[in-house]
Scaffold this active site. Structure first.
Site, PDB file in Angstrom:
ATOM      1  N   GLU A 124      -3.728  11.689 -10.848  1.00 19.67           N
ATOM      2  CA  GLU A 124      -4.156  11.546 -12.250  1.00 19.67           C
ATOM      3  C   GLU A 124      -5.520  10.865 -12.347  1.00 19.67           C
ATOM      4  OE1 GLU A 124       0.135  12.119 -11.954  1.00 19.67           O
ATOM      5  OE2 GLU A 124      -1.229  10.706 -10.988  1.00 19.67           O
TER       6      GLU A 124
ATOM      7  N   GLU B  83     -14.234   7.329   1.464  1.00 16.57           N
ATOM      8  CA  GLU B  83     -12.804   7.366   1.727  1.00 16.57           C
ATOM      9  C   GLU B  83     -12.171   8.683   1.305  1.00 16.57           C
ATOM     10  OE1 GLU B  83      -8.733   4.976   0.351  1.00 16.57           O
ATOM     11  OE2 GLU B  83     -10.701   4.073   0.036  1.00 16.57           O
TER      12      GLU B  83
ATOM     13  N   SER C 246      -5.453  -2.107  -4.551  1.00 21.57           N
ATOM     14  CA  SER C 246      -4.312  -2.041  -5.464  1.00 21.57           C
ATOM     15  C   SER C 246      -3.625  -3.394  -5.635  1.00 21.57           C
ATOM     16  CB  SER C 246      -3.285  -1.020  -4.954  1.00 21.57           C
ATOM     17  OG  SER C 246      -3.829   0.273  -4.950  1.00 21.57           O
TER      18      SER C 246
ATOM     19  N   GLY D 158      -8.460  -4.246   0.304  1.00 19.40           N
ATOM     20  CA  GLY D 158      -7.653  -4.875  -0.740  1.00 19.40           C
ATOM     21  C   GLY D 158      -8.066  -4.381  -2.112  1.00 19.40           C
TER      22      GLY D 158
ATOM     23  N   SER E 246      -2.727  -0.824   3.636  1.00 16.67           N
ATOM     24  CA  SER E 246      -2.450  -0.203   4.930  1.00 16.67           C
ATOM     25  C   SER E 246      -2.957  -1.084   6.070  1.00 16.67           C
ATOM     26  CB  SER E 246      -3.121   1.171   5.012  1.00 16.67           C
ATOM     27  OG  SER E 246      -2.629   2.036   4.015  1.00 16.67           O
TER      28      SER E 246
END
Length: 377
Positions: A364, A246, A131, A129, A163
């Site tokens: 970015e 990750e 975003s 958890g 996800s």
């Protein structure tokens, strides 16, 4: 300026040849669909459970929590083989890759006992958890809250693009635990059972009709005090260190790999010169990314924090795997009526590949990390 990327010297531990043969034999012995693109989002609980029973999950964790005390680069070899084969590893992926190691390092005894054995067995799944609406890759803008009360922690807020939340048993969430705090101060990490009262999961269906992503809502969710992972207020440091795991693995350059192998198979033993050149270029780029990724994994295994190197692997790996279906399309005629493996894989990846540079941090954000790490801004 600092050197941009130093290949860390390493030797693969143990009998890698036997280990590769073992995992390939395992794949051959299980009736599971292989050759799936973007396979680390594809879930097959029975396959995950079989992997756990065979000792291919929780490989780096200690035996007293269900692990196998193996070297991180041995685990790297196994996941490389699984991804190259396009195996459906999505169910256990997050738990095995980052949640279980983080619980081992920072979690309470209660958290370790409750979650680690099931993760090592391939029977307990996790989601991340991070975003939120208005705080996609800018994690310092997190607004979901955790407030400590006499009853425990009270959780409120929302996460998005999570996800496999609909399949997971627990979420590792980054929340704002200090009232009035701003940016990367005052954040903490918590383990939230997905069946806890007050947790609501809503699906997000992507343009291909698949359900991988979700919105998750927390309506005054009550957690015990041991649900806090690590040190209160140090969630930013913990989460960013976790992101190196990750961002640097082989999943960052192997999501499109099954298309490359299908291209080689279709080319045969005497491809035309343009196709031969493309296959050579792709192979060289893939091998370079592999060396960078394994070097970063070796640094992590040695206790270093290669945030910049991990970000480079993600950025360059995403560029490679996104461009691969476009480069194949430029040389191979695949009308909609063509139904062989090469054509199907290419069409599937042309739809899904644009998302590869979003997950785990947008391009970015990643390039900003690289620029700061290299002293460029």
């Amino acid at each position: 300026m600092q050197q941009s990327f130093t290949i860390f010297p390493f030797d693969l531990p143990g009998d890698v040849t036997t280990l590769r043969a073992d995992i390939r034999a395992f794949l051959g012995a299980h009736a599971v669909k292989l050759g799936v693109p973007n396979c680390w989002l594809i879930c097959d609980p029975d396959f995950s459970k079989a992997l756990g029973a065979a000792g291919f999950l929780g490989m780096t964790l200690p035996k007293d929590v269900g692990g196998h005390d193996r070297h991180p680069l041995e685990r790297y070899v196994v996941i490389e083989e699984l991804l190259a084969a396009g195996a459906p590893v999505g169910a256990h992926w997050i738990a095995d890759r980052q949640t279980a190691p983080l619980i081992l390092r920072y979690g309470s005894d209660e958290a370790k006992a409750r979650y680690l054995p099931g993760m090592c067995a391939g029977e307990l799944y996790a989601c991340i958890g991070l975003s939120e609406p208005g705080a996609g890759s800018d994690l310092a803008s997190v607004r979901s809250t955790a407030r400590l009360t006499s009853d425990g922690w009270r959780i409120s807020g929302q996460k998005i693009w999570t996800s496999s939340a609909h399949l997971s048993h627990v979420m590792l969430a980054l929340l704002r635990s200090e009232e009035g705090s701003e940016r990367n101060a005052g954040l903490s990490q918590f383990l939230i059972p997905m069946d806890a009262p007050g947790v609501t999961i809503r699906p997000i269906i992507d343009m291909s009709g698949e359900h991988h992503f979700n919105e998750v809502f927390f309506d005054d969710v009550l957690l015990p005090e041991w649900a806090l992972i690590g040190t209160r207020g140090q969630g930013w440091t913990q989460a960013t260190a976790e992101l190196a795991l990750e961002r640097s693995g082989p999943e960052r350059y192997l999501s499109s790999h099954v298309l490359m192998t299908a291209l080689i198979d279709a080319a045969g033993t005497d491809p035309d010169p343009e196709l031969r050149t493309l296959i050579g270029e792709l192979t060289a780029e893939l091998w370079t990314l592999r060396q960078m990724s394994m070097s970063t994994a070796a640094k992590l295994a040695a206790g270093e924090d290669p945030m910049v190197e991990a970000s480079m692997v993600k950025d360059l790996g995403n560029s490679f795997e996104q461009a691969l279906p476009q480069r194949v399309q430029a040389l191979v005629d695949c009308p909609s009526t063509r139904q062989d493996d090469l054509a199907k894989l290419m069409r599937s990846l042309l739809i899904s590949a644009p998302s590869f540079s979003l997950r785990g941090g947008t391009r970015e954000i990643i390039r900003g990390i690289i620029a700061r790490g290299l002293g460029l801004r």
